[in-house]
Design an enzyme around this catalytic site. Structure first.
Site, PDB file in Angstrom:
ATOM      1  N   HIS A  58       0.825  -1.219   0.000  1.00 37.10           N
ATOM      2  CA  HIS A  58       0.000   0.000   0.000  1.00 37.10           C
ATOM      3  C   HIS A  58       0.856   1.265   0.000  1.00 37.10           C
ATOM      4  O   HIS A  58       1.526   1.571   0.992  1.00 37.10           O
ATOM      5  CB  HIS A  58      -0.928  -0.040   1.233  1.00 37.10           C
ATOM      6  CG  HIS A  58      -1.847   1.128   1.352  1.00 37.10           C
ATOM      7  ND1 HIS A  58      -3.024   1.234   0.645  1.00 37.10           N
ATOM      8  CD2 HIS A  58      -1.777   2.252   2.110  1.00 37.10           C
ATOM      9  CE1 HIS A  58      -3.624   2.364   0.964  1.00 37.10           C
ATOM     10  NE2 HIS A  58      -2.886   3.011   1.846  1.00 37.10           N
ATOM     11  N   HIS A  60       1.051   5.546  -1.785  1.00 36.75           N
ATOM     12  CA  HIS A  60       0.397   6.642  -2.527  1.00 36.75           C
ATOM     13  C   HIS A  60       1.544   7.443  -3.144  1.00 36.75           C
ATOM     14  O   HIS A  60       1.931   8.486  -2.599  1.00 36.75           O
ATOM     15  CB  HIS A  60      -0.388   7.569  -1.603  1.00 36.75           C
ATOM     16  CG  HIS A  60      -1.474   6.928  -0.787  1.00 36.75           C
ATOM     17  ND1 HIS A  60      -2.807   7.055  -1.090  1.00 36.75           N
ATOM     18  CD2 HIS A  60      -1.443   6.179   0.344  1.00 36.75           C
ATOM     19  CE1 HIS A  60      -3.543   6.418  -0.181  1.00 36.75           C
ATOM     20  NE2 HIS A  60      -2.740   5.876   0.710  1.00 36.75           N
ATOM     21  N   GLU A 138      -8.425   4.685  -7.502  1.00 35.62           N
ATOM     22  CA  GLU A 138      -9.218   5.063  -6.327  1.00 35.62           C
ATOM     23  C   GLU A 138     -10.501   5.782  -6.727  1.00 35.62           C
ATOM     24  O   GLU A 138     -10.488   6.643  -7.610  1.00 35.62           O
ATOM     25  CB  GLU A 138      -8.391   5.979  -5.432  1.00 35.62           C
ATOM     26  CG  GLU A 138      -9.118   6.418  -4.154  1.00 35.62           C
ATOM     27  CD  GLU A 138      -8.257   7.333  -3.283  1.00 35.62           C
ATOM     28  OE1 GLU A 138      -7.825   6.883  -2.217  1.00 35.62           O
ATOM     29  OE2 GLU A 138      -8.020   8.500  -3.668  1.00 35.62           O
ATOM     30  N   HIS A 176     -11.947   4.581  -1.396  1.00 39.64           N
ATOM     31  CA  HIS A 176     -11.104   5.249  -0.407  1.00 39.64           C
ATOM     32  C   HIS A 176     -11.440   4.855   1.029  1.00 39.64           C
ATOM     33  O   HIS A 176     -10.571   4.393   1.761  1.00 39.64           O
ATOM     34  CB  HIS A 176     -11.110   6.779  -0.562  1.00 39.64           C
ATOM     35  CG  HIS A 176     -10.301   7.439   0.509  1.00 39.64           C
ATOM     36  ND1 HIS A 176     -10.862   8.112   1.562  1.00 39.64           N
ATOM     37  CD2 HIS A 176      -8.959   7.480   0.734  1.00 39.64           C
ATOM     38  CE1 HIS A 176      -9.903   8.555   2.369  1.00 39.64           C
ATOM     39  NE2 HIS A 176      -8.749   8.186   1.882  1.00 39.64           N
ATOM     40  N   HIS A 203      -9.394   1.982   2.799  1.00 40.79           N
ATOM     41  CA  HIS A 203      -9.016   2.420   4.146  1.00 40.79           C
ATOM     42  C   HIS A 203     -10.222   2.182   5.056  1.00 40.79           C
ATOM     43  O   HIS A 203     -11.357   2.462   4.665  1.00 40.79           O
ATOM     44  CB  HIS A 203      -8.670   3.912   4.160  1.00 40.79           C
ATOM     45  CG  HIS A 203      -7.473   4.279   3.325  1.00 40.79           C
ATOM     46  ND1 HIS A 203      -7.554   4.587   1.990  1.00 40.79           N
ATOM     47  CD2 HIS A 203      -6.156   4.381   3.653  1.00 40.79           C
ATOM     48  CE1 HIS A 203      -6.345   4.868   1.526  1.00 40.79           C
ATOM     49  NE2 HIS A 203      -5.479   4.749   2.503  1.00 40.79           N
ATOM     50  N   GLU A 206      -9.489   3.996  10.489  1.00 38.85           N
ATOM     51  CA  GLU A 206      -8.130   4.475  10.727  1.00 38.85           C
ATOM     52  C   GLU A 206      -8.026   5.306  12.008  1.00 38.85           C
ATOM     53  O   GLU A 206      -7.035   5.234  12.716  1.00 38.85           O
ATOM     54  CB  GLU A 206      -7.690   5.317   9.512  1.00 38.85           C
ATOM     55  CG  GLU A 206      -6.298   5.891   9.611  1.00 38.85           C
ATOM     56  CD  GLU A 206      -5.905   6.633   8.340  1.00 38.85           C
ATOM     57  OE1 GLU A 206      -6.781   6.800   7.455  1.00 38.85           O
ATOM     58  OE2 GLU A 206      -4.735   7.034   8.234  1.00 38.85           O
ATOM     59  N   ASP A 305       2.413   2.934   3.363  1.00 42.96           N
ATOM     60  CA  ASP A 305       1.539   4.049   3.011  1.00 42.96           C
ATOM     61  C   ASP A 305       2.378   4.991   2.123  1.00 42.96           C
ATOM     62  O   ASP A 305       3.436   4.584   1.643  1.00 42.96           O
ATOM     63  CB  ASP A 305       1.014   4.772   4.267  1.00 42.96           C
ATOM     64  CG  ASP A 305      -0.505   5.018   4.197  1.00 42.96           C
ATOM     65  OD1 ASP A 305      -1.055   4.947   3.094  1.00 42.96           O
ATOM     66  OD2 ASP A 305      -1.121   5.280   5.243  1.00 42.96           O
TER      67      ASP A 305
HETATM   68  O1  MCF Z   1      -3.477   6.095   4.209  1.00 47.48           O
HETATM   69  C1  MCF Z   1      -3.235   7.460   4.381  1.00 47.48           C
HETATM   70  C2  MCF Z   1      -4.157   7.975   5.436  1.00 47.48           C
HETATM   71  N1  MCF Z   1      -5.562   7.694   5.189  1.00 47.48           N
HETATM   72  C3  MCF Z   1      -6.242   8.038   4.073  1.00 47.48           C
HETATM   73  N2  MCF Z   1      -5.808   8.422   2.912  1.00 47.48           N
HETATM   74  C4  MCF Z   1      -4.570   8.603   2.467  1.00 47.48           C
HETATM   75  C5  MCF Z   1      -3.374   8.228   3.094  1.00 47.48           C
HETATM   76  N3  MCF Z   1      -2.356   8.701   2.392  1.00 47.48           N
HETATM   77  C6  MCF Z   1      -2.842   9.323   1.332  1.00 47.48           C
HETATM   78  N4  MCF Z   1      -4.197   9.264   1.333  1.00 47.48           N
HETATM   79  C7  MCF Z   1      -4.993   9.849   0.239  1.00 47.48           C
HETATM   80  C8  MCF Z   1      -6.217   9.104  -0.164  1.00 47.48           C
HETATM   81  O2  MCF Z   1      -5.938   8.087  -1.056  1.00 47.48           O
HETATM   82  O3  MCF Z   1      -5.403  11.116   0.622  1.00 47.48           O
HETATM   83  C9  MCF Z   1      -6.648  11.431   0.086  1.00 47.48           C
HETATM   84  C10 MCF Z   1      -7.089  10.198  -0.722  1.00 47.48           C
HETATM   85  O4  MCF Z   1      -6.898  10.375  -2.073  1.00 47.48           O
HETATM   86  C11 MCF Z   1      -7.479  11.689   1.302  1.00 47.48           C
HETATM   87  S1  MCF Z   1      -9.004  12.382   1.090  1.00 47.48           S
HETATM   88  C12 MCF Z   1      -8.729  14.024   0.559  1.00 47.48           C
HETATM   89 FE    FE Z   2      -3.239   4.900   2.582  1.00 43.20          FE
END
Ligand code: MCF
Ligand code: FE
Length: 401
Positions: A58, A60, A138, A176, A203, A206, A305
């Site tokens: 996982h 990003h 996503e 998401h 997710h 969390e 992450d």
């Molecule tokens: O896993 C971490 C924390 N939790 C949620 N989302 C994200 C994380 N790192 C990046 N994200 C991204 C998610 O995919 O941030 C955005 C999404 O596109 C959050 S919502 C504006």
């Molecule tokens: Fe994440």
């Protein structure tokens, strides 16, 4: 055909065998592992280790430019900062940025990663990745007025990623979270995931804020939603959310606040968990109860992450953090489990044919050296986690990269 010999061969097979002074014979696939195998062997030297290459389930990578722009220390404050800085960070991350993110993972022995893509902008950089990619398109959005546009945008991205499908690039789907996606959109994309037989990541639970919001429509998320979206009602109960994933191949990310019933459900539907300990610490959400996860027989992977909630994409650093953080678990047994979490468990989650050194598996291997001899076999996993930051060699499908 290549035959490597090392002092320690960590197989990650079902019996979790570690072979001493053993050999691994491979072409693009593992041909055999053991002793007195045919052919000339290359000995990797004193205290050398061969093990399956690691898999970061996982990430990003879109956020790889972030070093200091996002606000760590509190989940909702972080989320606000993501909304503020997201566009800018995405624009800044181009070719070199993706390259160095991949390079960091590669150095830490990663052969494959699961990438959450929210924009599709990363596709052109990742399609030629030297590492295997499982590309999770996503979907995110709760506003029913624009749900169709959001869905069409998702479909276009999913379709494009499908045209690139290969042995080393696999399209997949990410929902998401239960608080950020409209249930109708969830149904639509889960339908596609089932039809196309692709893995899903979501997710889930969390933060405490997410728990309070989904259970009672209260707390910090209420203020957050009123501020940004003016619709201040949770759209789904956590259990209803989980039930949607029956008969899919889903990994739930984080699960720090998942309760017993939810963990039971996750187990019943044969789903798995990805645990991101550094991310959880930096966003100050607490830590996953690994003992409970194990008691529910839920397989888990450990992942970094993104740079959105980490300071590094090095997977050895991540499992070292996990080893030091879960003080309730015996370090010797936790270390064994953590090696599984970034190899065989991770491979199962991403449906890859690697993660262990067994006949017929892809020859995705790493080699490195420990700083000294390990007298007790039981201690090898812990010593590996304590002393390894970078690997010497990484083989993917039998080729050195
Ligand atoms: O896993 C971490 C924390 N939790 C949620 N989302 C994200 C994380 N790192 C990046 N994200 C991204 C998610 O995919 O941030 C955005 C999404 O596109 C959050 S919502 C504006
Ligand atoms: Fe994440």
């Amino acid at each position: 055909m290549i035959k490597l010999k090392a002092d320690y061969v960590v197989t990650m097979n079902e019996k979790n065998e570690i072979l001493l002074n053993a050999e691994v014979l491979f072409s693009d696939k593992i041909i055999d592992v053991g002793y007195n195998l045919p052919g000339e062997s290359i000995y990797l030297g004193k205290n050398s280790v061969i093990m399956p290459a690691l898999i970061n389930t996982h990430t990003h990578l879109e956020f790889s430019k972030n070093k200091t722009s996002l606000n760590y220390g509190d989940f909702i404050t972080w989320l606000d900062s993501v909304i503020d800085s997201r566009e800018e960070l995405f624009i800044q991350c181009k070719g070199e940025c993706y390259k160095s993110a991949i390079e960091e993972m590669k150095k830490s022995g990663v052969c494959a990663f699961g990438e959450i893509s929210s924009s599709g902008e990363d596709l052109k950089y990742l399609k030629h990745s030297p590492l295997k990619v499982v590309y999770f398109n996503e979907i995110i959005g709760t506003n029913p007025a624009i749900a169709d546009a959001v869905y069409q945008d998702f479909l276009a991205r999913f379709k494009e990623s499908k045209t690139l499908q290969s042995d080393t690039f696999k399209p997949a789907i990410s929902i998401h979270s239960p608080y950020s996606v409209h249930p109708l959109l969830m149904d639509k994309v889960i339908y596609i995931a089932k039809k196309e037989n692709v893995p899903i990541q979501a997710h889930f639970m969390e933060s405490l804020a997410e728990r309070k919001w989904l259970d009672k429509g209260e707390g910090e998320f209420k203020i957050f939603f009123e501020k940004h979206f003016k619709n201040a009602k949770p759209l789904i109960k956590p259990m209803e959310f989980l039930e949607k994933f029956e008969n899919t191949n889903t990994t739930f990310i984080h699960c720090v606040y998942a309760n017993d019933k939810e963990l039971q459900k996750i187990s019943e539907i044969n789903a798995s968990i990805a645990h991101c300990p550094i991310s959880n610490r930096l966003l100050n959400v607490g830590k996953l109860d690994l003992e409970k996860v194990k008691n529910h027989s839920i397989p888990y992977s450990v992942a970094t992450d993104g740079m959105s909630s980490n300071y590094s994409l090095n997977l050895f650093k991540e499992i070292r953090a996990a080893l030091l953080m879960h003080t309730d678990l015996h370090p010797k047994y936790l270390a064994k489990d953590l090696l599984k979490s970034v190899t065989i468990n991770a491979a199962n989650q991403l449906k890859l044919n690697n993660g262990s050194i067994e006949k017929g598996k892809d020859a995705d291997l790493i080699t490195f050296k420990l700083p000294g001899k390990v007298k007790e076999k039981e201690n090898i996993p812990m010593q590996i986690i304590l002393h390894t930051n970078e690997v010497e060699e990484l083989y993917i499908n039998g080729k050195k990269v």
